[in-house]
Design a protein around this motif. Structure first.
Motif: not given
Lengths: 426, 378
Positions: A1, B78, B106-108
């Protein structure tokens, strides 16, 4: 990410700082990256780069003067000391971020929940740090209000040097654009960056502080470094030739930075700020002959050399006489009255700006100098100098002092747990 | 008029609900992690240990304990670092909880010791399906409560507007002038709801300069102008009838409208924005100068919306409730200085310093209120 939020402006900021470090100009840039205590951030930075926020002294005093200013004075509207301290913490975090070219808040202008207002206003998106500095100061009224009340339990910490300025002859001060409990000076090379910084601090402060007055400035009228050429004020004259310079370490110690023993410990390493909004009567000045303009100032308009001499930086010789045998620099010329020799050696660090607030309804430019001076003790520096000027300076015919401010600027923010005024409120 | 923004938010609420319901359930095993109580987050100055990295969709509760030396924050992001939830200002030695509604994805997670930088990141997988926002019992109850308020206010609006209209038609200038700010009180309390119906709002409450080409100047402010400038209302019968017709229509629509919890949150903020832009400046009631009646009504309406949400806010953001209470108290105290009899001083009787003080009080309250929608949406 990927981390869009961090990359938005900081990438540019860090690139700028690293570039500056690479050529050995920005002494503090490496420290910014390492997150350790910065050395005194006096060195120049590239126009678009970041000036280190943390250090022994606040940035925005001896750091190179960029071209644009947004200055704001606030009234504190809460009575709750804890809320004020919390705001100073929040401001420090936001200021550190914005001076590094980041959004004011951790979420940012465009990455938050769609239902929530962004924690950055967004008009600086895509802009580099632009040499932004943010400098905070505390006014006398923060300590005691007009009725003498100790507002936040700090009245006994008010420095004697933070005494209200006396009324000077000819003052035409407007209370609504004078004074203030707190001030923040934002200097940057891009006006949008300076305005963004003040706007976000004001937003963060809603409910705790209220903007009392603010001033935009352009065209620095002083240089704080030998690297910078001397600029011109709106009278067309070079201004600040004899200013204190960042390189003059000993003079800065004697005239600029508050030393141990000068007053309360919380101000050691700080400096006192005087602001004066000086309206210039532009139209009548413009009808004044060149010879008279130069006589009033005491310097030539072209090179900036003292009258009777040739080079701008020549030591002023008040004994030089003209062809008529009289002193080349008159008894009431501005440079003579303001000179340290006539003021017990007192010197100031000036970093004022020109301002034009449009026109005044009579077709005259509403313009002049937003004078900013830092010093170790206004009672020994600004007050005697201004008293002499106010009484005798022939330039006064073309000047009106309409706003005045006095603020104690604490020393720099040292590390990540530190905040503006921590020791004052400890 | 803020009709567009209001409707967009309502739409967002609906879409979020659909999106949540549409998430396919993989299996239910991950749901047990959340069912077992809060997920412990051990935060130090150098580490961020999250008790479980796989949880079921729905409201996930994290309990963040800071055993470091620096104040920390905890975030759930997110994609693109969109903040799903955050808990700020966790001081060393203390624990705080974060409630965050997470659809599958999916997240952090991130702890931010010192409250700066990118933080110490970790992955978080959410699976399964969850109930949409509107099925939250507390939120549903909040909207029902506020809708009862809307019903009570619209009833009074209709009654008082009828009295006002009758006075105008009877040529009773003094009576109409006295009723003008009173009838408007009920309108101003629920104005964001009324603004949902974009075509009616300008007819009822439009000021002369906001009318588009070809639109007739009608409604409260048209009658206000005639009452206070010329005092000649002899030709205003049709305008008065039209006002009553429009008000009846909007009352019926407002009571039929199904509000979302976000409508309440944003309505509360918009009412204060109305005060900050139109009432402080005296623009709204420029002929009668009865702006403080509207000011007070806007604040009361805002307070009613927040009151309806109070159980939810107390649960999710107790600190915010504290600042909202303090903010409303300051506004009330400041405004109370300007009471005159049963009503209020005229705008023209206030000094610039009075107005600045009122403006500061409104800004101080509007700032925390602007955070309510995000709390409701989480």
């Amino acid at each position: 990410m990927t981390d869009n939020r961090v990359s938005r402006r900081r990438a540019i900021g860090l690139a700028g700082a690293a570039g500056a470090a690479g050529v050995g100009v920005a002494a503090g840039a490496g420290a910014l990256l390492r997150g350790v205590l910065d050395p005194q951030p006096t060195a120049a930075s590239a126009a678009s780069g970041a000036v280190p926020f943390r250090g022994e002294h606040q940035a925005g005093i001896t750091t190179e003067v960029p071209d644009r200013l947004h200055f704001v004075a606030f009234d504190v509207i809460t009575k709750d000391r804890a809320r004020l301290v919390e705001l100073l913490r929040d401001w420090t975090v936001a200021a550190a971020r914005m001076t590094a070219g980041q959004d004011a808040g951790v979420v940012g202008a465009v990455n938050g929940m769609p239902e929530a207002p962004p924690d950055d206003t967004g008009e600086a998106l895509g802009l580099p740090p632009s040499g932004l500095t943010l400098t905070v100061g505390f006014g006398p009224t923060l300590f005691r209000d007009a009725d003498g009340r100790d507002r936040f339990g700090i009245a006994d910490r008010r420095p004697a040097a933070l005494a209200e300025l006396p009324r000077f002859p000819g003052d035409a001060l407007q209370p609504e654009i004078s004074g203030g409990d707190l001030c923040v000076q934002a200097c940057a090379n891009d006006p949008q960056v300076a305005v963004h910084a003040i706007r976000n601090l004001a937003r963060i402060g809603m409910g705790v502080v209220s903007v009392r007055w603010s001033q935009l400035g352009f065209g620095r009228t002083s240089s704080t470094s030998r690297e910078q050429a001397t600029p011109r004020n709106l009278f067309g004259f070079k201004d600040g030739t004899a200013n204190l310079k960042a390189e003059e370490t000993e003079l800065l110690r004697d005239h600029l930075w508050v030393q141990p023993g000068d007053g309360p410990d919380w101000m050691t390493g700080g400096s006192y700020l005087v602001t004066r909004k000086i309206r210039m009567i532009i139209e009548t000045w413009d009808r004044t002959s060149l010879g008279e303009q130069e006589e009033l100032v005491g310097r030539t308009k072209g090179s900036g050399a003292p009258l009777g001499q040739h080079d701008e930086f020549e030591e002023i010789d008040f004994d030089t006489t003209g062809p008529d045998g009289r002193p080349a620099i008159g008894e009431t010329a501005h440079v003579r009255l303001a000179h340290p020799d006539l003021n017990n050696g007192a010197r100031l660090l000036r970093r004022g700006y020109n301002f034009v607030d449009g026109s005044d309804g009579l077709g005259r430019l509403d313009a002049g100098l937003f004078f900013i001076a830092y010093q170790r003790d206004p009672r020994k520096q600004f007050v005697p100098i201004q008293t002499r000027l106010a009484r005798h300076d022939v330039l006064n015919e073309y000047l009106r002092h309409v706003s005045s401010g006095l603020f104690a600027c604490p020393p720099g923010v040292r590390d990540q747990g530190d905040f503006w005024g921590r020791v004052l409120f400890a | 008029m803020r009709t567009t923004r209001f409707l967009v938010l309502a739409a967002v609420g609906a879409l979020a609900g659909a999106g949540l319901a549409g998430c396919g359930a993989k299996d239910d095993s991950a749901g047990d992690a959340a069912a077992g109580g809060p997920i412990a987050v051990k935060a130090t100055d150098t580490a961020c240990e999250v008790g479980s990295t796989e949880v079921g969709a729905g409201t996930v509760v994290f309990k963040v304990t800071n055993s470091g030396a620096k104040v920390t924050e905890f975030y759930v992001y997110a994609a693109g670092d969109r903040v799903m939830g955050e808990v700020e200002n966790v001081v060393p030695g203390l624990s705080r909880e974060l409630h965050v509604e997470l659809p599958a994805g999916t997240y952090e997670t991130a702890c931010k010791p010192g409250m700066i930088g990118k933080g110490i990141r970790g992955g978080l997988t959410v699976s399964g399906s969850a109930a949409p926002l509107t099925e939250d019992a507390a939120l549903a109850s909040a909207t029902e409560s506020y809708q009862r308020y809307v019903r009570s206010q619209t009833g009074a609006l209709l009654d008082k507007t009828t009295e006002f209209v009758n006075a105008v038609k009877a040529g009773d200038v003094a009576g109409a002038k006295a009723l003008f700010p009173v009838a408007r009180t009920y309108w101003e309390r629920i104005e964001p709801v009324a603004e949902i119906f974009g075509d009616l709002d300008p007819k009822i409450d439009g000021r002369e300069e906001v009318l588009e080409e070809g639109m007739e100047f009608t409604g409260f402010h048209r009658l206000e102008k005639d009452l206070w400038t010329t005092g000649d209302i002899s030709q205003d019968g049709p305008i008065a009838d039209r006002l009553l017709t429009d008000v009846k229509e909007i009352v019926a629509k407002a009571n039929a409208e199904k509000l979302s919890p976000l409508n309440l949150a944003n309505g509360a903020k918009e009412l204060l924005d109305e005060v900050a832009t139109g009432k402080i400046t005296g623009e709204e009631d420029r002929y009668s100068h009865t702006d403080l009646w509207d000011f007070n009504a806007n604040v009361e309406g805002s307070k009613a919306a927040i009151a309806a949400l109070r159980p939810v806010l107390t649960e999710r953001a107790p600190d915010l409730v504290t600042s909202l209470d303090a903010g409303f108290a300051t506004v009330d105290t400041t405004l109370a200085k300007h009471r005159a009899g049963d009503g209020w001083k005229l705008h023209t009787e206030l000094s610039p310093a009075d107005l600045k003080e009122l403006s500061d009080a409104i800004n101080a309250l509007a700032e925390p209120i602007s955070k309510v929608a995000a709390v409701v949406a989480k």
